[in-house]
Design a protein around this motif. Sequence first.
Motif, mmCIF file in Angstrom:
data_model
loop_
_atom_site.group_PDB
_atom_site.id
_atom_site.type_symbol
_atom_site.label_atom_id
_atom_site.label_comp_id
_atom_site.label_asym_id
_atom_site.label_seq_id
_atom_site.Cartn_x
_atom_site.Cartn_y
_atom_site.Cartn_z
ATOM 1 N N MET A 1 0.817 -1.199 0.134
ATOM 2 C CA MET A 1 0.080 0.012 -0.050
ATOM 3 C C MET A 1 0.879 1.422 0.084
ATOM 4 N N VAL A 2 2.035 1.156 0.727
ATOM 5 C CA VAL A 2 2.716 2.546 0.826
ATOM 6 C C VAL A 2 3.375 2.841 -0.563
ATOM 7 N N TRP A 3 3.988 1.593 -0.914
ATOM 8 C CA TRP A 3 4.523 1.448 -2.389
ATOM 9 C C TRP A 3 3.688 2.227 -3.365
ATOM 10 N N GLU A 4 2.539 1.880 -3.358
ATOM 11 C CA GLU A 4 1.470 2.215 -4.279
ATOM 12 C C GLU A 4 1.486 3.804 -4.157
ATOM 13 N N GLY A 5 1.249 4.459 -3.088
ATOM 14 C CA GLY A 5 1.198 5.752 -2.839
ATOM 15 C C GLY A 5 2.386 6.571 -3.494
ATOM 16 N N ILE A 6 3.489 5.884 -3.112
ATOM 17 C CA ILE A 6 4.811 6.509 -3.577
ATOM 18 C C ILE A 6 4.833 6.395 -5.129
ATOM 19 N N LEU A 7 4.649 5.332 -5.790
ATOM 20 C CA LEU A 7 4.598 5.298 -7.031
ATOM 21 C C LEU A 7 3.707 6.317 -7.749
ATOM 22 N N LYS A 8 2.408 6.224 -7.395
ATOM 23 C CA LYS A 8 1.575 7.407 -7.883
ATOM 24 C C LYS A 8 2.110 8.870 -7.614
ATOM 25 N N GLY A 9 2.846 9.250 -6.467
ATOM 26 C CA GLY A 9 3.357 10.494 -6.499
ATOM 27 C C GLY A 9 4.525 10.755 -7.411
ATOM 28 N N VAL A 10 5.378 9.732 -7.418
ATOM 29 C CA VAL A 10 6.427 9.787 -8.614
ATOM 30 C C VAL A 10 5.791 10.005 -9.837
ATOM 31 N N PHE A 11 4.870 9.265 -10.365
ATOM 32 C CA PHE A 11 4.219 9.028 -11.586
ATOM 33 C C PHE A 11 3.612 10.586 -11.826
ATOM 34 N N PHE A 12 2.891 11.242 -10.869
ATOM 35 C CA PHE A 12 2.238 12.497 -10.857
ATOM 36 C C PHE A 12 3.633 13.460 -11.141
ATOM 37 N N ILE A 13 4.499 13.528 -10.393
ATOM 38 C CA ILE A 13 5.453 14.459 -10.434
ATOM 39 C C ILE A 13 6.053 14.318 -11.997
ATOM 40 N N LEU A 14 6.399 12.888 -12.510
ATOM 41 C CA LEU A 14 6.920 13.008 -13.970
ATOM 42 C C LEU A 14 6.070 13.832 -14.952
ATOM 43 N N LEU A 15 4.625 13.378 -14.679
ATOM 44 C CA LEU A 15 3.652 13.841 -15.600
ATOM 45 C C LEU A 15 3.896 15.617 -15.592
ATOM 46 N N ILE A 16 4.002 16.045 -14.431
ATOM 47 C CA ILE A 16 4.081 17.585 -14.203
ATOM 48 C C ILE A 16 5.215 18.027 -14.883
ATOM 49 N N VAL A 17 6.371 17.368 -14.889
ATOM 50 C CA VAL A 17 7.839 17.858 -15.520
ATOM 51 C C VAL A 17 7.736 17.841 -16.925
ATOM 52 N N THR A 18 7.138 16.724 -17.290
ATOM 53 C CA THR A 18 6.998 16.409 -18.671
ATOM 54 C C THR A 18 5.970 17.433 -19.485
ATOM 55 N N PHE A 19 5.109 17.744 -18.554
ATOM 56 C CA PHE A 19 4.060 18.794 -19.205
ATOM 57 C C PHE A 19 4.788 20.133 -19.262
ATOM 58 N N LEU A 20 5.756 20.298 -18.194
ATOM 59 C CA LEU A 20 6.302 21.878 -18.193
ATOM 60 C C LEU A 20 7.339 21.817 -19.220
ATOM 61 N N ALA A 21 8.148 20.788 -19.577
ATOM 62 C CA ALA A 21 9.025 20.955 -20.529
ATOM 63 C C ALA A 21 8.643 20.952 -21.812
ATOM 64 N N LEU A 22 7.630 20.133 -22.094
ATOM 65 C CA LEU A 22 6.820 20.313 -23.375
ATOM 66 C C LEU A 22 6.293 21.871 -23.791
ATOM 67 N N ALA A 23 5.665 22.514 -22.506
ATOM 68 C CA ALA A 23 5.285 23.651 -22.788
ATOM 69 C C ALA A 23 6.433 24.737 -23.015
ATOM 70 N N PHE A 24 7.360 24.432 -22.280
ATOM 71 C CA PHE A 24 8.658 25.410 -22.533
ATOM 72 C C PHE A 24 9.033 25.322 -24.192
ATOM 73 N N LYS A 25 9.059 24.053 -24.526
ATOM 74 C CA LYS A 25 9.417 23.964 -25.929
ATOM 75 C C LYS A 25 8.468 24.595 -26.996
ATOM 76 N N VAL A 26 7.193 24.618 -26.574
ATOM 77 C CA VAL A 26 6.296 25.167 -27.340
ATOM 78 C C VAL A 26 6.518 26.784 -27.350
ATOM 79 N N TYR A 27 6.804 27.275 -26.109
ATOM 80 C CA TYR A 27 6.936 28.639 -25.924
ATOM 81 C C TYR A 27 8.121 29.226 -26.657
ATOM 82 N N VAL A 28 9.448 28.444 -26.311
ATOM 83 C CA VAL A 28 10.759 28.593 -27.415
ATOM 84 C C VAL A 28 10.373 28.837 -28.907
#
Length: 129
Positions: A1-28
Amino acid sequence: MVWEGILKGVFFILLIVTFLALAFKVYVVWRGKKMVGERVKELEEGIVYFFSERCGACKRMEKEIEELEKNWKVVRVDVFSPEGHERAKALGVMATPTTLLVKRGRIIKVLVGVQKAEKIKDMMKTNNC
């Protein structure tokens, strides 16, 4: 159960970082398109190349720039020099390597990232921008 929460958190952070990187590329890319038509003081026809000594992509682009120098005047602008930083800031250059194609003293195309010399040569010869 604990690992499931940690994995969800890591996935969410990676999703946000990926979105921000894509947004920056579009802006550039959007900023690059706004540069088209701007006047360039350094030359009437040729290439303005923005780079950084610390940039890995710029190091890969070096042989392409050397190839382009055989046919056109290339103005190299190191964004970490005081003058280069000001020039990049004035034009809105936000990433390295950035290559500006110039004809009749105006920017006709902005290329961000590593580019092949052949592609740039074709664009400069045919004005296919």
